[in-house]
Design an enzyme around this catalytic site. Sequence first.
Site: not given
Length: 510
Positions: A37, A59, A168
């Site tokens: 990632d 990602k 996030m």
Amino acid sequence: MTANGKVYLLGAGPGNIDYLTVRGQQVLQQADCLIYDALVDQRLLSQLPAACEAIQVGKRGGQPSTPQTDINRLLVNHCQQGKQVVRLKSGDPFIFGRAAGEIQALKAANCTFEVIPGVSSALAAPLLSAIPLTDPVLSHGFGVFTAHNLQNLDWPTLANLETLVLLMGGRHLGDICHQLQVHGRHGDTPIVVIQWASQPQQRLWQGTLLNIAQLTRGEKLSPCIIVIGEVIRLREFLVPPTFVDTMVNRGLNNKTILVTRATGQSSEFTTLLNHQGATVIDMPALEIRPPSSWTDLDQALERLSTFDWLILTSANAVNFFLDRLLVKQYDLRQLAHLKLAVVGKKTANVLTERGFRADFIPPHYVADSLIERFPVSLKGLKILFPRVETGGRDVLVKECVAQGAMVAEVAAYESGCPQAMTAGATVALQQRQVDVVTFASSKTVRHFKQLMLGRFGESWLDYLEGVAIASIGPQTTKTCLEDLGRIDIEATTYTLDGLTEVLVQWAAHE
């Protein structure tokens, strides 16, 4: 590559290589293929074998990334080729890591796999910022959620949690604070935004639901962890003295530095740069090994009593010379009559660590200065000079002989070029992530060029466009000009501390 392929779904931890598990390090060191990632520490790639293929699959929030179906296909295809495949994920594979879909694809293709846990940033980021997620009074538990899609969240429930951790959520910070207040959370509730947790460029903003959006206005917060709750108030009592707080501008923040060094040797330079906020990628450009023959050194040891001075110009010379004495079962007290001269601060430090004190250290840490400032007349002196077998400079020996000294120059160790460039350095240069390449010796310059030619061919210089070249001193600078065609930064004090200092000055002028 082994006959039977296997896929390891590995959690990289919060980002910093220091928090990789021992099991994780083991599988990285045996990998044939790495699929990773975007948020993992580039230094993790230094653990890979030189022949390992490294494939980045994105990602990264808000940026293009490889479709999950393509990632699944990559895992299956490489495993079926008999490779040891590491699927490296940030944090823990089973916490918002989409590992379940990858496992289903592997099972459908009859691929062997193993899941290896990692430290989730949801747990590590608060801890590294001195915030306990639980407390007997202020927090009897906590909840962890992704803020990727706010419409999917049960806001009345979240507003009633004592401690809330959101991943996030950087792009939705204002909406998060609004939703919590609408559903009953007081505007004075403490909130912390932790960016790049565990990394040298870690930043932290602390405020309340009312003012945090204003405090972070204009900042790009991703990647970040958001912590909300009264438990944040304990931070002022728990934060360690060494914690680098929110807006401290360390000199090399947001700079990625490629450090050329010897294989297998820990780098104090890396530590110095990390303390200044740099992201460091180590690139082994030297392999230190015994000389092709011990004969000359062994013969010199047999007549050790005939020498007046011992000159040591590197830490490797110190260690190989003293180790050979011990292997041959000499009594170290037989060095008592010798005067010891060393070149370089690091050489002197290593000598001290081995129980000896230098009688003379030239002020400018270079061999030329040793001759110019030698404390006694060289005429008639018998000098033993254990050194690298090939590729070393001859100026010291020539000047000593010219001034009447008798010098026994013997090979104590050899330094060669590694077979291939490491995957971490390759990827960083390919993706134009490197701001500076540093060199602490002429040999690292020559070997760097050799490794670059072997990896990138005749177009190797293209990968250095926009990359600053930094040298520890005049002789290394000369080699940079010869082999790389330029020099951008040179230390004025020829030590790793001196090189760090000029890098900080360079960054400030940028």
